[in-house]
Design a protein around this motif. Structure first.
Motif, PDB file in Angstrom:
ATOM      1  N   TRP A 277       9.441  58.226  66.451  1.00  0.00           N
ATOM      2  CA  TRP A 277       8.181  58.129  65.687  1.00  0.00           C
ATOM      3  C   TRP A 277       7.824  59.490  65.086  1.00  0.00           C
ATOM      4  O   TRP A 277       7.446  59.586  63.922  1.00  0.00           O
ATOM      5  CB  TRP A 277       7.073  57.635  66.611  1.00  0.00           C
TER       6      TRP A 277
ATOM      7  N   GLN B 295       9.886  61.964  64.416  1.00  0.00           N
ATOM      8  CA  GLN B 295      10.866  62.289  63.387  1.00  0.00           C
ATOM      9  C   GLN B 295      10.570  61.527  62.088  1.00  0.00           C
ATOM     10  O   GLN B 295      10.653  62.104  61.001  1.00  0.00           O
ATOM     11  CB  GLN B 295      12.266  61.952  63.878  1.00  0.00           C
ATOM     12  N   ARG B 296      10.222  60.251  62.188  1.00  0.00           N
ATOM     13  CA  ARG B 296       9.888  59.482  60.985  1.00  0.00           C
ATOM     14  C   ARG B 296       8.650  60.031  60.304  1.00  0.00           C
ATOM     15  O   ARG B 296       8.576  60.074  59.079  1.00  0.00           O
ATOM     16  CB  ARG B 296       9.694  58.007  61.337  1.00  0.00           C
ATOM     17  N   ARG B 297       7.672  60.473  61.068  1.00  0.00           N
ATOM     18  CA  ARG B 297       6.466  61.044  60.462  1.00  0.00           C
ATOM     19  C   ARG B 297       6.770  62.358  59.756  1.00  0.00           C
ATOM     20  O   ARG B 297       6.213  62.644  58.707  1.00  0.00           O
ATOM     21  CB  ARG B 297       5.377  61.237  61.509  1.00  0.00           C
ATOM     22  N   ARG B 298       7.649  63.173  60.345  1.00  0.00           N
ATOM     23  CA  ARG B 298       8.022  64.435  59.703  1.00  0.00           C
ATOM     24  C   ARG B 298       8.763  64.194  58.389  1.00  0.00           C
ATOM     25  O   ARG B 298       8.526  64.862  57.396  1.00  0.00           O
ATOM     26  CB  ARG B 298       8.879  65.273  60.620  1.00  0.00           C
ATOM     27  N   VAL B 299       9.647  63.223  58.381  1.00  0.00           N
ATOM     28  CA  VAL B 299      10.394  62.903  57.159  1.00  0.00           C
ATOM     29  C   VAL B 299       9.435  62.367  56.103  1.00  0.00           C
ATOM     30  O   VAL B 299       9.515  62.734  54.922  1.00  0.00           O
ATOM     31  CB  VAL B 299      11.522  61.892  57.473  1.00  0.00           C
ATOM     32  N   ALA B 300       8.516  61.507  56.513  1.00  0.00           N
ATOM     33  CA  ALA B 300       7.564  60.929  55.567  1.00  0.00           C
ATOM     34  C   ALA B 300       6.639  62.022  54.998  1.00  0.00           C
ATOM     35  O   ALA B 300       6.330  62.023  53.799  1.00  0.00           O
ATOM     36  CB  ALA B 300       6.735  59.854  56.236  1.00  0.00           C
ATOM     37  N   SER B 301       6.223  62.956  55.818  1.00  0.00           N
ATOM     38  CA  SER B 301       5.335  64.011  55.326  1.00  0.00           C
ATOM     39  C   SER B 301       6.105  64.994  54.433  1.00  0.00           C
ATOM     40  O   SER B 301       5.562  65.541  53.496  1.00  0.00           O
ATOM     41  CB  SER B 301       4.661  64.754  56.479  1.00  0.00           C
TER      42      SER B 301
ATOM     43  N   LYS C 139       8.561  64.144  52.454  1.00  0.00           N
ATOM     44  CA  LYS C 139       8.791  63.459  51.179  1.00  0.00           C
ATOM     45  C   LYS C 139       7.543  63.496  50.296  1.00  0.00           C
ATOM     46  O   LYS C 139       7.656  63.468  49.088  1.00  0.00           O
ATOM     47  CB  LYS C 139       9.198  62.016  51.420  1.00  0.00           C
ATOM     48  N   ARG C 140       6.384  63.542  50.921  1.00  0.00           N
ATOM     49  CA  ARG C 140       5.168  63.583  50.144  1.00  0.00           C
ATOM     50  C   ARG C 140       4.988  64.911  49.409  1.00  0.00           C
ATOM     51  O   ARG C 140       4.350  65.002  48.397  1.00  0.00           O
ATOM     52  CB  ARG C 140       3.944  63.348  51.037  1.00  0.00           C
TER      53      ARG C 140
END
Length: 74
Positions: free
Chosen positions: A62, A64-70, A72-73
């Protein structure tokens, strides 16, 4: 109870119950159900043993996915 009964695998004394000669005694029933409780307890211990590892893997995924999503923003 016959050979095609699906519940026979849940009962350790299924063969004794299928025979019409003499039903299993109280002591045999007690030992059989104690055995079933012991099997259930072992299964729960195994699940509880692996629970922290599964929780940590989910939390790490979770994060790691949040870091990738942030990232990309930006």
């Amino acid at each position: 109870m016959d050979d095609n009964d699906p519940r026979r695998y849940d009962d350790p004394l299924w063969y004794d119950r299928a025979e019409a000669d003499e039903p299993p005694g109280l002591m045999l029933n007690a030992v059989a159900y104690l055995f079933l409780l012991l099997l259930a307890a072992c299964a729960m211990v195994v699940k509880l043993y692996w629970l922290p590892n599964r929780l940590w893997c989910r939390i790490a995924g979770w994060i790691q996915r949040r870091r990738v999503a942030s990232a990309k923003r930006l």
